[in-house]
Every structure is written in C-alpha cells, then in structure tokens.
Design a protein around this motif. Structure first.
Motif, PDB file in Angstrom:
ATOM      1  N   ASP A 152      36.716  61.723  77.394  1.00 48.31           N
ATOM      2  CA  ASP A 152      36.035  62.726  78.337  1.00 48.31           C
ATOM      3  C   ASP A 152      34.387  62.463  77.969  1.00 48.31           C
ATOM      4  N   ALA A 153      33.883  61.434  77.683  1.00 44.72           N
ATOM      5  CA  ALA A 153      32.590  61.017  77.389  1.00 44.72           C
ATOM      6  C   ALA A 153      31.635  61.730  78.445  1.00 44.72           C
ATOM      7  N   ARG A 154      30.496  61.901  78.111  1.00 48.71           N
ATOM      8  CA  ARG A 154      29.431  62.498  79.103  1.00 48.71           C
ATOM      9  C   ARG A 154      28.365  61.484  79.352  1.00 48.71           C
ATOM     10  N   LEU A 155      28.368  60.607  78.237  1.00 45.24           N
ATOM     11  CA  LEU A 155      27.496  59.245  78.321  1.00 45.24           C
ATOM     12  C   LEU A 155      28.023  57.955  78.117  1.00 45.24           C
ATOM     13  N   LEU A 156      27.700  56.989  78.888  1.00 41.34           N
ATOM     14  CA  LEU A 156      28.520  55.786  78.598  1.00 41.34           C
ATOM     15  C   LEU A 156      27.428  54.541  78.180  1.00 41.34           C
ATOM     16  N   VAL A 157      27.677  53.901  77.317  1.00 39.93           N
ATOM     17  CA  VAL A 157      26.637  52.866  77.010  1.00 39.93           C
ATOM     18  C   VAL A 157      27.110  51.600  77.150  1.00 39.93           C
TER      19      VAL A 157
END
Length: 241
Positions: A53-58
């Motif tokens: 449920d990540a809000r930031l993807l690298v």
C-alpha cells in the motif's frame, strides 16, 4: 494478471523470458566476485521491495550483478544502495540507513522500490527489447499500487524513459511531447481513469558511482528529492531513529 503484490513478487522471481539476461545473471551467480565467494548468490530476477500500500514508488534501472543479483533485494549489498537507503533514511522513509542483505531488518515506510528490468544486465545495459519484455511487470505493479500511490521518484534518464509509456498504459495522462528528464524535474500527471488519483513524478540522477563519486549527485540533492516526494505523497514526517 497477478492480483496481489505478493503474487507479483513470486511470479517475477521465476521469470525466464530474456535468454541473454538469464544466462548472464546465472553466470555471475556461479562465478561470483572474490569478496563474496563464500556466499550463495540469488541469481534470479529481483522483485520490488516494500509495502503493498505504498504511497511513494522509487524506480531504478535494473539490479546490480553483485548487488541485488547477489542478495535478492533491490539496491541491497552495493554502493548505489548505500547512498540510496541513507538518503531515504534521512527523509524518514526507512527504519535504518543501510541495506546489506535480505534479512538485515530493513523496513520501508509507505515506500516501495522497483525497476523497469528485474534481471542484472551485462554492463548495466538492458536492450530495448529486454526493457519492453519486462514492461508488463511494472505495469502490473502500478495497477496494484494505484489505490495508494501518489508520487514516483525515478532514478536516471533511462528509468524515466522506460516508465513514461507504462504510466500512460496504467491510467495516467502523459503529456506529448513527453516530459524531459532532469535532476529536480517534477511533473504532475492527471488521471485518465476515475479510479486513479493525480500522480507526482520526480526526476533524480541515478545513484550510480559515476554520479555519486564525481559529486554530480550529492546526498543532500538526493535527500531533497525524497523529502519533497514524501510530502506530496502524504507521508507523515518521521525523524530518523
């Protein structure tokens, strides 16, 4: 299509779609680097790492031959990862500043790390065909993260170019001509579907030694990008432990 991030990671880890990459990653795992001769290399595709449920993807480029291809986790066990996770830690996105091996206790907060190509390529250079063959994994990842993801940090121009068509296919409007890559580049993509939210895309120089050893990319530059991305993604500030 995989219905969960766990299913996606499992499927990625057994992919054999690119003969050249399969041969290379397995050769590296057999031959090893002298410093790691007593270790058992992962030698398989490296899935993304981080919560579902990540809000930031690298988004990087591909696993390093003696980094992710050895340890089985993105940006783990090499100098690029040392720089990356130290900056993420400073921005409050991890519980520790180092990533040495898969069981080292590293946790990512509201953040997931992935790549357009999941196998270590010779000379760190996947071919366009290998990039395109691997594209469906990143597409699926974005589909699964879409309910929560609000920002993407792209490391390097290669990853930027690889990501843009995936974003368009996954439900965001990518302007034409496509936004140009640069360190500090920032683009807000409008949703093309009702089940998508606006997505902030940040450009950042890659954490390769070519950039970090020469000072083209400094820790402060990297931390600034992650701090800005975390803020627009709605990740609560978290002081390093």
């Amino acid at each position: 299509m995989c219905r969960t991030i766990a299913a996606l990671d499992a499927a990625v880890s057994v992919c054999r779609a690119c003969p050249r990459l399969v041969a290379w990653r397995e050769q590296v795992a057999r031959d090893k680097r002298a410093a790691f001769r007593d270790e058992t290399y992962w030698g398989r595709p490296v899935p993304g790492y981080g919560p579902d449920d990540a809000r930031l993807l690298v988004v990087g480029l591909a696993p390093a031959a003696h980094g992710g291809n050895r340890t089985g986790r993105m940006f783990t066990g090499d100098r690029s990862g040392d720089v990356l996770y130290a900056a993420m830690y400073a921005a409050g996105l991890t519980n520790q500043p180092t990533a040495v091996r898969r069981d080292d206790g590293l946790r990512l907060f509201d953040t997931r790390v992935t790549a357009p190509v999941h196998c270590a390529p010779p000379d760190n250079k996947p071919t366009p065909e290998e990039r395109d063959r691997c594209r469906h994994w990143l597409h699926t990842e974005l589909e699964l993260l879409a309910p929560t993801v609000r920002a993407v940090v792209v490391l390097g121009g290669w990853g930027w170019q690889a990501l843009m068509p995936v974003l368009a296919a996954a439900g965001w409007i990518v302007p034409r001509p496509r936004p140009a890559f640069g360190h500090g580049a920032r683009v807000l993509l409008a949703p093309a579907r009702a089940d998508r939210a606006p997505l902030h895309v940040f450009g950042c120089y890659h954490v390769s030694q070519q950039n970090t050893f020469t000072g083209r990319l400094t820790p402060a530059m990297l931390e600034n990008v992650f701090t800005a991305a975390a803020a627009v993604a709605g990740i609560a500030p978290r002081a390093p432990a």
